[in-house]
Design a protein around this motif. Structure first.
Motif, PDB file in Angstrom:
ATOM      1  N   ILE A  31     -22.850 -32.560  21.131  1.00 50.88           N
ATOM      2  CA  ILE A  31     -21.512 -33.333  20.779  1.00 50.88           C
ATOM      3  C   ILE A  31     -20.448 -32.083  20.957  1.00 50.88           C
ATOM      4  CG2 ILE A  31     -19.845 -34.467  19.281  1.00 50.88           C
ATOM      5  CD1 ILE A  31     -22.383 -35.651  17.962  1.00 50.88           C
ATOM      6  N   PHE A  32     -19.472 -32.364  21.835  1.00 53.24           N
ATOM      7  CA  PHE A  32     -18.468 -31.644  22.227  1.00 53.24           C
ATOM      8  C   PHE A  32     -17.481 -31.900  21.466  1.00 53.24           C
ATOM      9  CE2 PHE A  32     -21.398 -31.217  25.723  1.00 53.24           C
ATOM     10  CZ  PHE A  32     -21.184 -29.837  26.141  1.00 53.24           C
ATOM     11  N   VAL A  33     -16.576 -30.813  21.021  1.00 51.30           N
ATOM     12  CA  VAL A  33     -15.424 -31.013  20.163  1.00 51.30           C
ATOM     13  C   VAL A  33     -14.382 -30.048  20.752  1.00 51.30           C
ATOM     14  CG1 VAL A  33     -16.793 -31.932  18.087  1.00 51.30           C
ATOM     15  CG2 VAL A  33     -16.120 -29.321  18.504  1.00 51.30           C
ATOM     16  N   THR A  34     -13.221 -29.927  20.093  1.00 54.28           N
ATOM     17  CA  THR A  34     -12.137 -28.821  20.303  1.00 54.28           C
ATOM     18  C   THR A  34     -11.900 -27.753  19.239  1.00 54.28           C
ATOM     19  OG1 THR A  34     -10.651 -30.619  19.866  1.00 54.28           O
ATOM     20  CG2 THR A  34     -11.030 -30.339  22.204  1.00 54.28           C
ATOM     21  N   ASP A  35     -12.484 -28.288  17.879  1.00 49.82           N
ATOM     22  CA  ASP A  35     -11.859 -27.435  16.925  1.00 49.82           C
ATOM     23  C   ASP A  35     -13.036 -27.496  15.851  1.00 49.82           C
ATOM     24  OD1 ASP A  35     -10.856 -26.952  13.965  1.00 49.82           O
ATOM     25  OD2 ASP A  35      -8.977 -26.935  14.831  1.00 49.82           O
ATOM     26  N   MET A  36     -13.712 -26.065  15.709  1.00 44.95           N
ATOM     27  CA  MET A  36     -14.872 -26.088  15.088  1.00 44.95           C
ATOM     28  C   MET A  36     -14.750 -26.271  13.641  1.00 44.95           C
ATOM     29  SD  MET A  36     -18.055 -25.357  15.247  1.00 44.95           S
ATOM     30  CE  MET A  36     -18.112 -25.053  17.007  1.00 44.95           C
ATOM     31  N   ALA A  37     -13.603 -25.815  13.133  1.00 47.87           N
ATOM     32  CA  ALA A  37     -13.370 -26.011  11.427  1.00 47.87           C
ATOM     33  C   ALA A  37     -13.223 -27.504  11.246  1.00 47.87           C
ATOM     34  CB  ALA A  37     -11.967 -25.193  11.094  1.00 47.87           C
ATOM     35  N   VAL A  38     -12.406 -28.222  12.015  1.00 47.74           N
ATOM     36  CA  VAL A  38     -12.471 -29.638  11.797  1.00 47.74           C
ATOM     37  C   VAL A  38     -13.792 -30.536  11.659  1.00 47.74           C
ATOM     38  CG1 VAL A  38     -11.303 -31.680  12.733  1.00 47.74           C
ATOM     39  CG2 VAL A  38     -10.030 -29.743  12.326  1.00 47.74           C
ATOM     40  N   ALA A  39     -14.510 -29.938  12.906  1.00 44.36           N
ATOM     41  CA  ALA A  39     -15.676 -30.539  13.186  1.00 44.36           C
ATOM     42  C   ALA A  39     -16.728 -30.120  12.037  1.00 44.36           C
ATOM     43  CB  ALA A  39     -16.603 -29.949  14.716  1.00 44.36           C
ATOM     44  N   LYS A  40     -16.837 -28.988  11.752  1.00 42.99           N
ATOM     45  CA  LYS A  40     -17.792 -28.490  10.449  1.00 42.99           C
ATOM     46  C   LYS A  40     -17.335 -29.437   9.243  1.00 42.99           C
ATOM     47  CE  LYS A  40     -18.596 -24.343   9.320  1.00 42.99           C
ATOM     48  NZ  LYS A  40     -18.650 -22.882   9.186  1.00 42.99           N
ATOM     49  N   GLU A  41     -15.898 -29.457   8.957  1.00 39.91           N
ATOM     50  CA  GLU A  41     -15.801 -30.559   7.977  1.00 39.91           C
ATOM     51  C   GLU A  41     -16.217 -31.994   7.987  1.00 39.91           C
ATOM     52  OE1 GLU A  41     -11.337 -32.373   5.910  1.00 39.91           O
ATOM     53  OE2 GLU A  41     -11.373 -30.142   6.520  1.00 39.91           O
TER      54      GLU A  41
END
Length: 119
Positions: free
Chosen positions: A8-18
């Motif tokens: 799954i592709f995202v643009t912000d790792m911190a937001v994705a982890k949360e």
């Protein structure tokens, strides 16, 4: 042959982890910050969350994945995720084939499916 994982592709790792770790309560089993990626454990596979680095990959963000996350109690899970602010365009709906599903968005617009059984 077996399914290893879904990316799954995202643009912000911190937001994705949360979102994937805290909100969906999926255990993070590995992290590679230098690659902008981490994995969360599902029962039979991994979701691999990866920052979209190039122009082509950025085109993958916010798409319908066809990935279904099965839960024991879809109504309870739906209600809990709604309380956490997860975007569900519609509530869980019984399908002709007997199951119940509801689509939801991650913070990047990726569409996933919550799947359960009717009560």
């Amino acid at each position: 042959m077996k399914l290893y994982g879904l990316r799954i592709f995202v643009t912000d790792m911190a937001v994705a982890k949360e979102f994937y770790g805290d909100t969906l309560e999926l255990p993070i089993i590995w992290e590679r910050p230098e690659l902008g990626a981490f994995g969360v454990k599902l029962e039979n596979a991994e979701l691999i969350i990866e920052v979209a680095h190039g122009e082509e990959e950025r085109g993958y963000v916010g798409r319908f994945l066809g990935a279904s996350l099965q839960v024991d109690d879809i109504v309870d899970t739906y209600e809990r995720l709604c309380e956490e602010g997860v975007d569900f365009p519609t509530p869980p709906e019984k399908q002709e084939w007997g199951g119940v599903l509801a689509h939801f968005h991650d913070p990047f617009g990726n569409v996933l499916t919550l799947l359960g059984e009717a009560r």
